[in-house]
Design a protein around this motif. Structure first.
Motif, short mmCIF file in Angstrom:
data_model
loop_
_atom_site.label_atom_id
_atom_site.label_comp_id
_atom_site.label_asym_id
_atom_site.label_seq_id
_atom_site.Cartn_x
_atom_site.Cartn_y
_atom_site.Cartn_z
N UNK A 1 -27.91 24.33 -7.51
CA UNK A 1 -27.23 25.19 -8.46
C UNK A 1 -25.85 25.58 -7.96
N UNK A 2 -25.83 25.98 -6.67
CA UNK A 2 -24.57 26.39 -6.05
C UNK A 2 -23.61 25.21 -5.97
N UNK A 3 -24.16 24.02 -5.64
CA UNK A 3 -23.33 22.83 -5.54
C UNK A 3 -22.70 22.48 -6.88
N UNK A 4 -23.49 22.62 -7.95
CA UNK A 4 -22.99 22.34 -9.30
C UNK A 4 -21.87 23.31 -9.67
N UNK A 5 -22.05 24.56 -9.32
CA UNK A 5 -21.03 25.57 -9.61
C UNK A 5 -19.75 25.29 -8.81
N UNK A 6 -19.92 24.87 -7.54
CA UNK A 6 -18.76 24.56 -6.70
C UNK A 6 -17.96 23.39 -7.27
N UNK A 7 -18.69 22.36 -7.76
CA UNK A 7 -18.00 21.21 -8.37
C UNK A 7 -17.25 21.63 -9.62
N UNK A 8 -17.87 22.52 -10.39
CA UNK A 8 -17.22 23.01 -11.61
C UNK A 8 -15.93 23.76 -11.26
N UNK A 9 -16.02 24.62 -10.25
CA UNK A 9 -14.85 25.39 -9.82
C UNK A 9 -13.75 24.46 -9.30
N UNK A 10 -14.18 23.42 -8.56
CA UNK A 10 -13.21 22.47 -8.02
C UNK A 10 -12.49 21.72 -9.14
N UNK A 11 -13.29 21.27 -10.14
CA UNK A 11 -12.68 20.56 -11.28
C UNK A 11 -11.72 21.48 -12.04
N UNK A 12 -12.11 22.73 -12.20
CA UNK A 12 -11.28 23.70 -12.90
C UNK A 12 -9.97 23.93 -12.14
N UNK A 13 -10.08 23.99 -10.81
CA UNK A 13 -8.90 24.21 -9.98
C UNK A 13 -7.95 23.00 -10.06
N UNK A 14 -8.53 21.81 -9.98
CA UNK A 14 -7.72 20.59 -10.07
C UNK A 14 -7.04 20.49 -11.43
N UNK A 15 -7.79 20.84 -12.49
CA UNK A 15 -7.24 20.82 -13.83
C UNK A 15 -6.07 21.81 -13.96
N UNK A 16 -6.22 22.98 -13.33
CA UNK A 16 -5.16 23.98 -13.36
C UNK A 16 -3.92 23.48 -12.64
N UNK A 17 -4.11 22.88 -11.45
CA UNK A 17 -3.00 22.33 -10.70
C UNK A 17 -2.32 21.19 -11.47
N UNK A 18 -3.13 20.35 -12.09
CA UNK A 18 -2.60 19.21 -12.84
C UNK A 18 -1.72 19.69 -13.99
N UNK A 19 -2.19 20.70 -14.72
CA UNK A 19 -1.41 21.21 -15.85
C UNK A 19 -0.09 21.83 -15.39
N UNK A 20 -0.12 22.50 -14.22
CA UNK A 20 1.11 23.09 -13.68
C UNK A 20 2.10 21.99 -13.29
N UNK A 21 1.60 20.95 -12.63
CA UNK A 21 2.47 19.83 -12.21
C UNK A 21 3.09 19.15 -13.42
N UNK A 22 2.28 18.90 -14.45
CA UNK A 22 2.79 18.25 -15.66
C UNK A 22 3.84 19.12 -16.34
N UNK A 23 3.58 20.41 -16.40
CA UNK A 23 4.54 21.33 -17.03
C UNK A 23 5.86 21.32 -16.27
N UNK A 24 5.77 21.42 -14.96
CA UNK A 24 6.99 21.41 -14.13
C UNK A 24 7.73 20.09 -14.28
N UNK A 25 6.98 18.97 -14.20
CA UNK A 25 7.60 17.64 -14.27
C UNK A 25 8.29 17.43 -15.62
N UNK A 26 7.62 17.82 -16.71
CA UNK A 26 8.18 17.61 -18.04
C UNK A 26 9.46 18.41 -18.23
N UNK A 27 9.42 19.68 -17.83
CA UNK A 27 10.59 20.53 -18.00
C UNK A 27 11.75 20.04 -17.14
N UNK A 28 11.48 19.70 -15.89
CA UNK A 28 12.54 19.21 -15.00
C UNK A 28 13.07 17.85 -15.46
#
Length: 292
Positions: free
Chosen positions: A1-28
C-alpha cells in the motif's frame, strides 16, 4: 500500500516538474524568437528596401562610351549597391518569358529601350535621395527618362517605422508576460509543498535552510527549460537561414551568442526570483492560512 502511494507521489512530482519545464521552455522560446525578430528586423527591412529599382531609360542615340561612363559613375556613387545594364534585346526576352508570347510578332519591331537598373543601399531609399538622383541625371541628353515607384518607397518607409515601434512595444509586453507566466508556474509548484515548508519551519529549520532546496530545484528546472528553448531557437534559426539565405540571419554570430546567453540567464534569474518570493510567502503564512 505504502509502495503504491510512493509511486503515485513520485509520478505526481515528475508531472509537476515536467509541466514547469515545459512552461519555462515555451515562454523562453517565444521570447527568444521575438528577440531574433528584433535583431533581424532592420536586416529584413533593408533587404526589401534594396529591391527598389531606379530605372534609367537611354536614347537609342546614346553612345556606348556614354553608357559605360554613366554606369561606372553610378556604380561608384555612395548610394549605389549595384547597377545592371539591360539592353533592349534582353528586355524583350524578359518580357517574352513573362508573357509567354513574342510581342514583336504583333508590332513588327522592338519598342523597348536600353536601360540601366540602379539598386540603392537601404539607407538611401528615400524620396529625397531619389529626387536628388533624378535632378542630377536630368541634364544628360542621352537619358530619355528616369522611373521609380515613388508611392512604394514612401509606403515602405512609413511601414518600417510603424513596425519597428510596435515590435519594441510587443517585446516589452511579452517580456513582462513571460516573467508572470514563469512566476505562476513556479508558485504552483511551491504551493503543492506548502505543508512540507511549514512542517520544516515548525521543527526549527531556518528560512534560508528551507528555501535552499526549493531554489536549487527550480534553478535546475529553469536551466533545463532554457536549454530546450535554445534548441528550439536554433532549429528555427537554421530553418530561416536555409529558407532565406539572402537575409543572412547568422552573419552576426556575436549578437546571436549574446541573445542565446541572455535567454539562458533569464531562465535562471526568473526561476530563482520566483521561487524565492513564493517560498517566502508560504514561510510567512500562519498554519491555518495554508488551507486557503
Amino acid at each position: 500500500m505504502s509502495s503504491s502511494f510512493d509511486r503515485y507521489q513520485k509520478r505526481k512530482l515528475i508531472s509537476s516538474y515536467f509541466s514547469v519545464v515545459i512552461s519555462i521552455a515555451l515562454v523562453l522560446f517565444l521570447l527568444g524568437c521575438l528577440g531574433l525578430l528584433v535583431l533581424n528586423a532592420k536586416k529584413v527591412a533593408d533587404h526589401f528596401k534594396e529591391q527598389v529599382v531606379v530605372t534609367i531609360f537611354l536614347n537609342d542615340s546614346a553612345k556606348e562610351v556614354e553608357i559605360n561612363q554613366l554606369q561606372k559613375s553610378l556604380a561608384m556613387a555612395e548610394y549605389t549597391k549595384k547597377t545592371v545594364y539591360v539592353s533592349k534585346e534582353e528586355a524583350a526576352e524578359f518580357m517574352k518569358a513573362d508573357t509567354g508570347e513574342d510581342f514583336m510578332d504583333f508590332v513588327g519591331y522592338n519598342p523597348l529601350q536600353n536601360n540601366i537598373e540602379v539598386y540603392l543601399k537601404a539607407d538611401y531609399v528615400t524620396n529625397e535621395t531619389l529626387d536628388g538622383i533624378t535632378e542630377e541625371l536630368a541634364n544628360k541628353q542621352f537619358i530619355e527618362d528616369i522611373r521609380y515607384d515613388n508611392d512604394l518607397v514612401e509606403l515602405m518607409n512609413d511601414n518600417v517605422k510603424k513596425i519597428t515601434f510596435w515590435v519594441l512595444i510587443v517585446s516589452a509586453l511579452f517580456t513582462v508576460i513571460a516573467v508572470l507566466l514563469i512566476n505562476s508556474s513556479i508558485r504552483l509548484a511551491v504551493y503543492s509543498k506548502r505543508f512540507i515548508i511549514k512542517t520544516m519551519q515548525m521543527v526549527g529549520a531556518t528560512k534560508a535552510f528551507i528555501r535552499r532546496p526549493f531554489v536549487f530545484k527550480s534553478v535546475q528546472l529553469g536551466v533545463i527549460g532554457a536549454i530546450v528553448a535554445l534548441i528550439g531557437m536554433a532549429l528555427v534559426l537554421y530553418y530561416l537561414n536555409r529558407t532565406f539565405p539572402d537575409l543572412g540571419f547568422v552573419q552576426n554570430p556575436v549578437l546571436l551568442a549574446i541573445l542565446f546567453a541572455g535567454i539562458f540567464i533569464l531562465g535562471i534569474i526568473i526561476t530563482w526570483i520566483s521561487t524565492f518570493i513564493a517560498t517566502q510567502r508560504f514561510l510567512n503564512l500562519k498554519t491555518d492560512q495554508l488551507y486557503y
